[in-house]
Design a protein around this motif. Sequence first.
Motif, PDB file in Angstrom:
ATOM      1  N   LEU A   1      -1.665   0.229  -0.639  1.00  0.00           N
ATOM      2  CA  LEU A   1      -0.666  -0.699  -0.106  1.00  0.00           C
ATOM      3  C   LEU A   1      -1.368  -1.872   0.567  1.00  0.00           C
ATOM      4  O   LEU A   1      -2.193  -1.676   1.460  1.00  0.00           O
ATOM      5  CB  LEU A   1       0.235   0.012   0.910  1.00  0.00           C
ATOM      6  N   LEU A   2      -1.025  -3.072   0.143  1.00  0.00           N
ATOM      7  CA  LEU A   2      -1.625  -4.281   0.694  1.00  0.00           C
ATOM      8  C   LEU A   2      -0.556  -5.130   1.359  1.00  0.00           C
ATOM      9  O   LEU A   2       0.413  -5.549   0.713  1.00  0.00           O
ATOM     10  CB  LEU A   2      -2.317  -5.100  -0.400  1.00  0.00           C
ATOM     11  N   ASP A   3      -0.723  -5.375   2.643  1.00  0.00           N
ATOM     12  CA  ASP A   3       0.153  -6.262   3.400  1.00  0.00           C
ATOM     13  C   ASP A   3      -0.455  -7.658   3.320  1.00  0.00           C
ATOM     14  O   ASP A   3      -1.503  -7.924   3.903  1.00  0.00           O
ATOM     15  CB  ASP A   3       0.238  -5.788   4.849  1.00  0.00           C
TER      16      ASP A   3
ATOM     17  N   ARG B   1      -4.671 -14.902  -0.678  1.00  0.00           N
ATOM     18  CA  ARG B   1      -5.532 -15.647  -1.598  1.00  0.00           C
ATOM     19  C   ARG B   1      -6.793 -14.863  -1.965  1.00  0.00           C
ATOM     20  O   ARG B   1      -7.469 -15.217  -2.935  1.00  0.00           O
ATOM     21  CB  ARG B   1      -5.927 -16.997  -0.988  1.00  0.00           C
ATOM     22  N   ASN B   2      -7.099 -13.828  -1.187  1.00  0.00           N
ATOM     23  CA  ASN B   2      -8.351 -13.094  -1.394  1.00  0.00           C
ATOM     24  C   ASN B   2      -8.140 -11.680  -1.913  1.00  0.00           C
ATOM     25  O   ASN B   2      -9.050 -10.851  -1.835  1.00  0.00           O
ATOM     26  CB  ASN B   2      -9.130 -13.021  -0.071  1.00  0.00           C
ATOM     27  N   VAL B   3      -6.980 -11.396  -2.478  1.00  0.00           N
ATOM     28  CA  VAL B   3      -6.728 -10.020  -2.916  1.00  0.00           C
ATOM     29  C   VAL B   3      -7.713  -9.579  -4.004  1.00  0.00           C
ATOM     30  O   VAL B   3      -8.066  -8.399  -4.085  1.00  0.00           O
ATOM     31  CB  VAL B   3      -5.275  -9.841  -3.412  1.00  0.00           C
ATOM     32  N   VAL B   4      -8.180 -10.507  -4.808  1.00  0.00           N
ATOM     33  CA  VAL B   4      -9.098 -10.104  -5.883  1.00  0.00           C
ATOM     34  C   VAL B   4     -10.441  -9.646  -5.329  1.00  0.00           C
ATOM     35  O   VAL B   4     -11.219  -9.017  -6.057  1.00  0.00           O
ATOM     36  CB  VAL B   4      -9.296 -11.245  -6.904  1.00  0.00           C
ATOM     37  N   ASP B   5     -10.726  -9.928  -4.060  1.00  0.00           N
ATOM     38  CA  ASP B   5     -11.959  -9.418  -3.457  1.00  0.00           C
ATOM     39  C   ASP B   5     -11.974  -7.892  -3.431  1.00  0.00           C
ATOM     40  O   ASP B   5     -13.042  -7.280  -3.326  1.00  0.00           O
ATOM     41  CB  ASP B   5     -12.117  -9.945  -2.024  1.00  0.00           C
ATOM     42  N   LEU B   6     -10.794  -7.290  -3.521  1.00  0.00           N
ATOM     43  CA  LEU B   6     -10.687  -5.832  -3.481  1.00  0.00           C
ATOM     44  C   LEU B   6     -10.637  -5.212  -4.872  1.00  0.00           C
ATOM     45  O   LEU B   6     -10.456  -3.998  -5.008  1.00  0.00           O
ATOM     46  CB  LEU B   6      -9.428  -5.423  -2.712  1.00  0.00           C
ATOM     47  N   ALA B   7     -10.805  -6.034  -5.909  1.00  0.00           N
ATOM     48  CA  ALA B   7     -10.606  -5.542  -7.275  1.00  0.00           C
ATOM     49  C   ALA B   7     -11.499  -4.355  -7.608  1.00  0.00           C
ATOM     50  O   ALA B   7     -11.044  -3.361  -8.191  1.00  0.00           O
ATOM     51  CB  ALA B   7     -10.838  -6.675  -8.276  1.00  0.00           C
ATOM     52  N   SER B   8     -12.764  -4.408  -7.236  1.00  0.00           N
ATOM     53  CA  SER B   8     -13.667  -3.301  -7.570  1.00  0.00           C
ATOM     54  C   SER B   8     -13.275  -2.032  -6.823  1.00  0.00           C
ATOM     55  O   SER B   8     -13.344  -0.926  -7.372  1.00  0.00           O
ATOM     56  CB  SER B   8     -15.117  -3.683  -7.250  1.00  0.00           C
ATOM     57  N   GLU B   9     -12.845  -2.171  -5.589  1.00  0.00           N
ATOM     58  CA  GLU B   9     -12.441  -1.008  -4.801  1.00  0.00           C
ATOM     59  C   GLU B   9     -11.150  -0.395  -5.328  1.00  0.00           C
ATOM     60  O   GLU B   9     -10.933   0.821  -5.235  1.00  0.00           O
ATOM     61  CB  GLU B   9     -12.260  -1.414  -3.342  1.00  0.00           C
TER      62      GLU B   9
ATOM     63  N   GLY C   1       2.779 -13.551  -6.403  1.00  0.00           N
ATOM     64  CA  GLY C   1       1.547 -14.188  -6.847  1.00  0.00           C
ATOM     65  C   GLY C   1       0.333 -13.308  -6.643  1.00  0.00           C
ATOM     66  O   GLY C   1      -0.556 -13.231  -7.506  1.00  0.00           O
ATOM     67  N   ALA C   2       0.264 -12.623  -5.495  1.00  0.00           N
ATOM     68  CA  ALA C   2      -0.882 -11.757  -5.220  1.00  0.00           C
ATOM     69  C   ALA C   2      -0.935 -10.597  -6.214  1.00  0.00           C
ATOM     70  O   ALA C   2      -2.011 -10.224  -6.701  1.00  0.00           O
ATOM     71  CB  ALA C   2      -0.797 -11.226  -3.792  1.00  0.00           C
ATOM     72  N   ALA C   3       0.232 -10.013  -6.533  1.00  0.00           N
ATOM     73  CA  ALA C   3       0.258  -8.931  -7.514  1.00  0.00           C
ATOM     74  C   ALA C   3      -0.173  -9.441  -8.886  1.00  0.00           C
ATOM     75  O   ALA C   3      -0.889  -8.751  -9.623  1.00  0.00           O
ATOM     76  CB  ALA C   3       1.653  -8.322  -7.583  1.00  0.00           C
TER      77      ALA C   3
ATOM     78  N   VAL D   1       0.518  -1.546  -4.578  1.00  0.00           N
ATOM     79  CA  VAL D   1       1.762  -2.225  -4.226  1.00  0.00           C
ATOM     80  C   VAL D   1       1.441  -3.278  -3.182  1.00  0.00           C
ATOM     81  O   VAL D   1       0.789  -2.996  -2.175  1.00  0.00           O
ATOM     82  CB  VAL D   1       2.817  -1.237  -3.682  1.00  0.00           C
ATOM     83  N   VAL D   2       1.878  -4.486  -3.446  1.00  0.00           N
ATOM     84  CA  VAL D   2       1.631  -5.630  -2.571  1.00  0.00           C
ATOM     85  C   VAL D   2       2.964  -6.044  -1.948  1.00  0.00           C
ATOM     86  O   VAL D   2       3.991  -6.047  -2.620  1.00  0.00           O
ATOM     87  CB  VAL D   2       1.047  -6.809  -3.388  1.00  0.00           C
TER      88      VAL D   2
END
Length: 272
Positions: A24-26, A49-57, A76-78, A64-65
């Motif tokens: 879950l991402l707030d 704007r930085n959600v893709v920084d967590l892509a590897s994790e 947009g983040a999803a 769910v965003v």
Amino acid sequence: MASYNEISVSTLARLVGTPDCPALLDVRIDEDFDDDPRLIPGAIRQPFRNVVDLASELAGRSVVVYCQKGLKISQGAAALLRAAGIRAEALEGGQFAWRDAGQPMLLADRLPPRDAAGRTVWVTRHRPKIDRIACPWLIRRFVDPRAQILFVAASQVHNVAEKFGATPFDVEDAFWSHRGENCTFDTMIEEFGIGNDALARLALIVRGADTNKHDLAPEAAGLLAASLGLSRMYRDDLEQLEAGMTLYDAFYRWARDATEEGHDWPAASAKV
């Protein structure tokens, strides 16, 4: 009804607190978070704007965003996460919909500081039995799924907490501990503000087992027996914790879904 690439509040509510809960991402902006500094249980904050920084994790996981209303920011983040190969959905209606549905929300200001890896770190006495398994289960299912749990000698809990930036629990002279007749499990539910009917039922069982007051709930004696059995099956505290997670998952699902169900044998419909 949730549309394509959205998840409804009711569907997500059935997943929160279970092993199947998505990450879950707030992604609310700071102003919106400051207006209501509470999180969906288990969520972490991340700039949209930085959600893709967590892509590897997040690789291989469902995500769910949510933002405040479930509109442009969470959509947009999803979409950014999906473009990075992550299975991501937006929460229909956002944090407002979750709040207005009366779902539990975690008080963010109660969260301990996180380490360099973004995890909360907790420390308690080694050789856990009941409360010291129940509390890590609660933390990982409703507070911080990535939480690190340290088990050390009882005499060294506070020293380790100081030297390693950990939060002590279920020990004397700790904020997160027994209060009166209540267990540390009760304290965490109250302080984090995450109570619901199922957790209230489970807390009564934990309290009865941990304080030898089995009259509080008929299931308390069973939890004590299972806990003592696990403590003798595992020499390694972390292995015992992993096994205990499944035990508490089962008790939670019973408390949430099956309290009115009995077991008949032979089946009432069976022909003699």
